[in-house]
Design a protein around this motif. Structure first.
Motif, short mmCIF file in Angstrom:
data_model
loop_
_atom_site.label_atom_id
_atom_site.label_comp_id
_atom_site.label_asym_id
_atom_site.label_seq_id
_atom_site.Cartn_x
_atom_site.Cartn_y
_atom_site.Cartn_z
N ALA A 1 0.80 -1.22 0.00
CA ALA A 1 0.00 0.00 0.00
C ALA A 1 0.84 1.27 0.00
N GLU B 1 -4.88 -1.24 3.03
CA GLU B 1 -5.53 -0.39 2.04
C GLU B 1 -4.83 -0.54 0.71
N PRO B 2 -5.53 -0.19 -0.38
CA PRO B 2 -4.91 -0.33 -1.70
C PRO B 2 -3.80 0.70 -1.91
N GLN B 3 -3.01 0.46 -2.93
CA GLN B 3 -1.87 1.33 -3.23
C GLN B 3 -2.32 2.56 -4.01
#
Length: 454
Positions: free
Chosen positions: A257, A322-324
């Motif tokens: 992330a 969480e996404p990158q």
């Protein structure tokens, strides 16, 4: 008289039986042998195999026919296992053989230094037991950037070489000259990260850069160059990468992330030179100079370990919450007045256009001026609270735009910009002037407005 022809024939037969090789010739005639091109592989490749004329003729015809039908894929399982084990040989590096499943501490020495003496730089190498890529981790190209030193140390000493596929090379302190002096620069006040890939006949900085690039970087398949902010600035852990290169894009996707900022490797930087040489490279920015920051170090180590898993060098899994985020554009928000900067936002905060990022207070007149965000995005970097002057770059904001939006705006800007004028450049990301190769007089330290975060 009638028995003489019979006796004569018997005598001849006994004589022929005593001739060496005759019996073998008779047996060879009785065995159905394959064509010459399909001769048994042992006669061709084995050093201990007997010549064809003295080979053992007792091999049964059925076995020979079975081998011919099976072809090359019918090799014994034992031989296949032996071949796979022997496939991973020693890693030849810095004139040393690092054996599979071991970790070594080596030394790199520049061929010629500024002081005219050799300064050995420690190099850590972990060589695995299975085939894989060679990943290089470098830190302290600027001698005052300490977080990267600890990241490289933790990653290399945390590896179990017998569980590793491929090889990890770590150089915790590239600029040992600057590190010993607690300085960003080399002793001649040059920035080493402006001279790669170097020149064997150039200035001291160019020669050091050339020796390091040829002796270390050329032997690697990928590079992670760790940096921090510069001159009383700090950076959110993030990647700087040229996402136009597919191999570089794939490299960034292995860091979990950690935020990614699209950035071409400026000329002279280690990242830019490596990518230009076909070695995918990213810059990992984390924290501020002159300090070891545990949280930033831990996040960087987690990202690098995730990369090792992504490259199939380790099987461990790091979970991210969480996404990158990926930013294809960024902007610096500057102070419009002089005084003492007091920030109201922190690294990683998301801001909107018009938000107050901080204030600048004149200590004499008590006048207070707000620093207002001009864009919507995330705070990727910021100046520490300090005395600033008008135009000082205070907050680095990653702008939340898609790649298509950025490309469309760039095309529109090119159409509106007169041919004889250039758009305002982001001086923090703009390339530095060409390096001065003359040894005398040495250049002054680069001013703040000429710094690139790489």
């Amino acid at each position: 008289m009638k028995a003489r022809p019979w006796l004569r024939g018997l005598a001849c037969s006994l004589i022929m039986l005593t001739v060496p090789g005759w019996a073998n010739e008779i047996e060879d005639d009785l065995i159905i042998t394959p064509p010459p091109a399909a001769a048994p592989a042992a006669d061709e490749t084995s050093d201990s195999a007997a010549p064809p004329e003295t080979a053992d003729p007792a091999a049964p015809p059925v076995a020979a026919e079975a081998d011919a039908e099976a072809g090359p894929a019918a090799s014994p399982p034992v031989e296949q296992e032996t071949a796979s084990v022997n496939e991973m040989g020693p890693f030849r590096f810095l004139d040393t053989d690092v054996m599979p499943g071991t970790t070594r501490r080596l030394s790199w020495v520049a061929s010629e230094s500024f002081l005219g003496i050799s300064v050995p730089t420690p190099v850590l190498v972990a060589h695995g037991t299975r085939p894989g890529p060679v990943l290089c981790l470098t830190a302290a190209v600027h001698g005052d950037e300490l977080n990267g030193i600890e990241m490289v140390r933790r990653v290399l000493y945390g590896l179990e070489a017998d569980e590793l596929a491929g090889t990890v090379v770590g150089v915790p302190i590239v600029n040992l000259f600057g590190f010993r002096r607690s300085s960003r620069y080399l002793p001649d006040r040059r920035d080493l990260n402006r001279y790669f890939p170097g020149n064997a006949h150039g200035s001291s900085a160019s020669r050091i850069a050339h020796a390091f690039f040829e002796g270390i970087i050329r032997h690697c398949d990928a590079l992670v160059d760790v940096h921090t902010g510069s001159f009383h600035r700090t950076n959110l852990p993030q990647l700087r990468a040229d996402l136009d290169h597919p191999a570089v894009l794939d490299l960034t996707q292995g860091f979990g992330a950690i935020a990614v900022l699209q950035s071409e490797g400026p000329p002279g930087t280690l990242r830019g030179a490596a990518t230009q040489a076909g070695i995918p490279a990213v810059t990992l920015e984390a924290g501020e100079p002159m300090r070891f920051q545990p949280e930033e170090v831990a996040q960087g180590v987690k990202g690098i370990r995730s990369l090792l898993n992504h490259m199939k060098m380790l099987s461990r899994i790091s979970l991210w919450g969480e996404p990158q985020p990926v930013y294809y554009e960024s902007d610096w928000v500057r102070a419009d007045s002089g005084g003492i900067l007091f920030s109201r936002v922190g690294l990683g905060d998301r801001v909107k256009k018009g938000d107050v990022l901080g204030t600048v207070t004149d200590p004499i007149t008590n006048t207070r001026i707000e620093v207002i965000s001009t864009v919507r995005g995330q705070v990727l970097g910021m100046a520490l609270n300090q005395v600033v002057i008008p135009g000082f770059a205070a907050y680095h904001i990653g702008i939340e735009k898609s790649r298509d939006e950025v490309a469309e705006e760039a095309a529109t800007a090119d159409e509106l910009t007169p041919e004889n004028e250039a758009p305002d450049a982001d001086v923090e990301e703009a390339p530095s002037p060409p390096p001065v190769e003359a040894p005398e007089p040495p250049p002054e330290p680069l001013p703040e407005t000429d710094e690139r975060p790489d």
